[in-house]
Motif scaffolding. Structure first.
Motif, PDB file in Angstrom:
ATOM      1  N   HIS A 172       7.956 -35.044 -43.845  1.00  0.00           N
ATOM      2  CA  HIS A 172       7.593 -35.934 -42.747  1.00  0.00           C
ATOM      3  C   HIS A 172       7.750 -37.396 -43.146  1.00  0.00           C
ATOM      4  O   HIS A 172       8.234 -38.217 -42.355  1.00  0.00           O
ATOM      5  N   GLU A 173       7.327 -37.725 -44.358  1.00  0.00           N
ATOM      6  CA  GLU A 173       7.489 -39.103 -44.823  1.00  0.00           C
ATOM      7  C   GLU A 173       8.978 -39.472 -44.903  1.00  0.00           C
ATOM      8  O   GLU A 173       9.366 -40.595 -44.578  1.00  0.00           O
TER       9      GLU A 173
ATOM     10  N   TRP B 282      16.686 -31.817 -42.274  1.00  0.00           N
ATOM     11  CA  TRP B 282      15.509 -30.949 -42.309  1.00  0.00           C
ATOM     12  C   TRP B 282      15.904 -29.488 -42.064  1.00  0.00           C
ATOM     13  O   TRP B 282      15.821 -28.641 -42.960  1.00  0.00           O
TER      14      TRP B 282
ATOM     15  N   VAL C  29       0.685 -40.197 -42.838  1.00  0.00           N
ATOM     16  CA  VAL C  29       1.072 -38.807 -42.594  1.00  0.00           C
ATOM     17  C   VAL C  29       0.640 -37.922 -43.760  1.00  0.00           C
ATOM     18  O   VAL C  29       0.218 -36.780 -43.575  1.00  0.00           O
TER      19      VAL C  29
ATOM     20  N   SER D  90       5.531 -30.274 -46.624  1.00  0.00           N
ATOM     21  CA  SER D  90       5.520 -30.828 -45.275  1.00  0.00           C
ATOM     22  C   SER D  90       5.246 -32.326 -45.304  1.00  0.00           C
ATOM     23  O   SER D  90       5.852 -33.100 -44.548  1.00  0.00           O
TER      24      SER D  90
END
Length: 210
Positions: A173-174, A56, A189, A169
């Motif tokens: 996140h996934e 990330w 999410v 995003s």
């Protein structure tokens, strides 16, 4: 993992020799792909930390660096980042002031430098707890806004980048949850962030209209 990441960052450190823009982005592409694949080849415990710091933070900071933006780019009046400082910034959720490295150099690596290092380690831990991932948002938002201003005009230009930022995003996140749990996404999410994106876009429209 600790030895692997600095080795890969040494490849990215010579990016100043590559022209800014698409050429530098293509130069980073092998490292970006490796950073994405790395958490899949680690245990679940290590995958969680690696997915945050490498898959990330590092990726989005390299994307910013490809276009000479973000915390890896020193101010014009400052000297280039040293390799240890480069690795620290690209791997952790921190942004070091340009005066820190010069102060460390003047102190000859003495107590002042150690004090600064301890200070930033403490701040880093706090920032990780607060999850302050703002650099990649700037990358997505600025890129989409530049294109949308030409299509829909300056007044409504913020809408597409807002939705695009929340979409990125969602995907990140996934991906992080997949790294940690190795389970197919439930997309809970996705709906959470999509609702926020629509709400922010609606707020922008309301403010423009009123």
């Amino acid at each position: 993992m600790v030895a692997l990441v600095p080795h890969k960052n040494s490849y990215c450190y010579i990016s100043v020799l590559v022209p800014v823009g698409l050429k530098r982005l293509l130069f980073f592409l092998p490292m970006i792909l490796l950073f994405l694949l790395l958490p899949l080849h680690l245990t679940l415990t290590l995958a969680g930390l690696t997915s945050f710091f490498v898959a990330w933070l590092s990726i989005f900071k390299l994307l910013l660096l490809a276009y000479r933006k973000g915390p890896l780019v020193p101010p014009p009046t400052s000297s280039p980042l040293s390799f240890p400082l480069f690795v620290t910034i690209v791997s952790l959720s921190i942004k070091i002031s340009p005066s820190v490295e010069s102060a460390a150099t003047e102190n000859g690596g003495g107590g002042g430098a150690l004090k600064s290092l301890a200070n930033y380690v403490a701040k880093c831990l706090l920032l990780v707890l607060l999850f302050p991932l703002y650099q990649w948002r700037l990358l997505v938002y600025e890129a989409i806004r530049l294109a949308s201003s030409r299509l829909v005009g300056r007044q409504w230009a913020p809408l597409p980048p807002v939705l695009a930022t929340f979409t990125v995003s969602i995907l990140m996140h996934e991906l992080i949850f997949y790294y940690i749990g190795r389970k197919e996404p439930t997309w809970v999410v996705m709906w959470f962030f999509l609702l926020h994106g629509v709400a922010v876009a609606t707020e922008v429209i309301g403010k423009k209209a009123l």
